[in-house]
Design a protein around this motif. Structure first.
Motif, PDB file in Angstrom:
ATOM      1  N   LEU A 181      32.286  67.293  41.519  1.00  0.00           N
ATOM      2  CA  LEU A 181      32.729  68.605  41.059  1.00  0.00           C
ATOM      3  C   LEU A 181      34.251  68.670  40.922  1.00  0.00           C
ATOM      4  CD1 LEU A 181      30.368  70.924  43.134  1.00  0.00           C
ATOM      5  CD2 LEU A 181      30.336  70.568  40.655  1.00  0.00           C
ATOM      6  N   LEU A 182      34.953  68.078  41.872  1.00  0.00           N
ATOM      7  CA  LEU A 182      36.412  68.056  41.802  1.00  0.00           C
ATOM      8  C   LEU A 182      36.881  67.264  40.580  1.00  0.00           C
ATOM      9  CD1 LEU A 182      39.132  68.816  43.021  1.00  0.00           C
ATOM     10  CD2 LEU A 182      38.952  66.778  44.482  1.00  0.00           C
ATOM     11  N   ILE A 227      37.340  78.009  30.152  1.00  0.00           N
ATOM     12  CA  ILE A 227      36.441  78.720  31.080  1.00  0.00           C
ATOM     13  C   ILE A 227      35.823  77.740  32.081  1.00  0.00           C
ATOM     14  CG2 ILE A 227      34.308  80.083  31.207  1.00  0.00           C
ATOM     15  CD1 ILE A 227      36.749  81.574  30.057  1.00  0.00           C
ATOM     16  N   ALA A 228      35.684  76.487  31.663  1.00  0.00           N
ATOM     17  CA  ALA A 228      35.099  75.474  32.546  1.00  0.00           C
ATOM     18  C   ALA A 228      35.965  75.219  33.775  1.00  0.00           C
ATOM     19  CB  ALA A 228      34.890  74.172  31.776  1.00  0.00           C
ATOM     20  N   VAL A 229      37.277  75.428  33.661  1.00  0.00           N
ATOM     21  CA  VAL A 229      38.178  75.130  34.785  1.00  0.00           C
ATOM     22  C   VAL A 229      37.846  75.992  36.008  1.00  0.00           C
ATOM     23  CG1 VAL A 229      40.581  75.026  35.560  1.00  0.00           C
ATOM     24  CG2 VAL A 229      39.984  74.307  33.234  1.00  0.00           C
ATOM     25  N   PRO A 230      37.824  77.327  35.895  1.00  0.00           N
ATOM     26  CA  PRO A 230      37.471  78.102  37.095  1.00  0.00           C
ATOM     27  C   PRO A 230      36.006  77.942  37.506  1.00  0.00           C
ATOM     28  CG  PRO A 230      37.866  79.568  35.238  1.00  0.00           C
ATOM     29  CD  PRO A 230      38.261  78.185  34.800  1.00  0.00           C
ATOM     30  N   PHE A 270      35.451  76.992  41.245  1.00  0.00           N
ATOM     31  CA  PHE A 270      34.685  77.766  42.233  1.00  0.00           C
ATOM     32  C   PHE A 270      33.579  76.921  42.849  1.00  0.00           C
ATOM     33  CE2 PHE A 270      36.425  81.720  40.300  1.00  0.00           C
ATOM     34  CZ  PHE A 270      36.850  82.328  41.475  1.00  0.00           C
ATOM     35  N   ALA A 271      32.920  76.115  42.044  1.00  0.00           N
ATOM     36  CA  ALA A 271      31.853  75.252  42.561  1.00  0.00           C
ATOM     37  C   ALA A 271      32.427  74.256  43.573  1.00  0.00           C
ATOM     38  CB  ALA A 271      31.156  74.523  41.417  1.00  0.00           C
ATOM     39  N   THR A 272      33.558  73.685  43.251  1.00  0.00           N
ATOM     40  CA  THR A 272      34.203  72.724  44.154  1.00  0.00           C
ATOM     41  C   THR A 272      34.631  73.402  45.452  1.00  0.00           C
ATOM     42  OG1 THR A 272      35.013  71.462  42.258  1.00  0.00           O
ATOM     43  CG2 THR A 272      36.083  71.057  44.371  1.00  0.00           C
ATOM     44  N   ILE A 280      43.800  81.290  42.526  1.00  0.00           N
ATOM     45  CA  ILE A 280      42.853  82.044  41.694  1.00  0.00           C
ATOM     46  C   ILE A 280      43.557  83.232  41.040  1.00  0.00           C
ATOM     47  CG2 ILE A 280      40.798  83.539  41.756  1.00  0.00           C
ATOM     48  CD1 ILE A 280      39.728  81.605  43.975  1.00  0.00           C
ATOM     49  N   GLY A 281      44.364  83.927  41.821  1.00  0.00           N
ATOM     50  CA  GLY A 281      45.112  85.061  41.264  1.00  0.00           C
ATOM     51  C   GLY A 281      46.073  84.627  40.166  1.00  0.00           C
TER      52      GLY A 281
END
Length: 156
Positions: A5-6, A59-62, A66-68, A84-85
């Motif tokens: 995931l990372l 969009i895939a980056v966050p 989040f999954a990682t 994230i902010g």
């Protein structure tokens, strides 16, 4: 699973954010040049398309992020919440400032008389340069946070 995931998260960031950062940075100069030379008008259109398409891919980056973070159990970490902010602010700068300004500039190109760089074009290009600088600075800060991770137990 965390390493996978990372890896996806980092690859998505490189593949999606990199082209946007470069294309958005090149856009102001290409816009000024297009107002001076009608043959150069294809460049800002191409750069805008790169920004728009890769913003969607971004969009895939966050999602992978989040999954990682969930898999690592660090969702509540201060460094991650800050990242994230900042990512949300960077996305807002792109979606609400850079892309609309690029689109408006391209619409202005369609109506331009080709009489050289006007004051309006110079101001638009300068504002886009500033917006891109803010966007790139935000992403650089997020990248540093992801590498340094204050309070991390990994020794980084």
């Amino acid at each position: 699973m965390t390493k996978f995931l990372l890896s996806l998260h980092v690859l998505a960031a490189i593949i999606a954010v990199g082209p946007v950062a470069v294309a958005a940075s090149m856009f102001p100069k290409a816009l000024r040049r297009a107002h001076e030379d009608a043959e150069a008008a294809a460049w800002p259109r191409l750069l805008y398309r790169v920004c728009r398409v890769y913003a969607g891919v971004g969009i895939a980056v966050p999602v992978f992020g989040f999954a990682t973070a969930s898999n690592m159990g660090v969702l509540g970490s201060a460094w991650l919440i800050t990242a994230i902010g900042l990512t949300a602010v960077a996305a807002g700068v792109l979606a609400l400032w850079i892309l609309p300004a690029q689109q408006a500039a391209l619409e202005g190109l369609d109506g331009a008389d080709g009489g050289g760089v006007g004051v309006g074009v110079a101001k638009v290009a300068a504002r886009l340069g500033a917006a891109t600088g803010v966007f790139n600075l935000l992403w650089a800060t997020v990248t540093v946070l992801m590498i340094v991770r204050p309070g991390s137990t990994t020794g980084a």
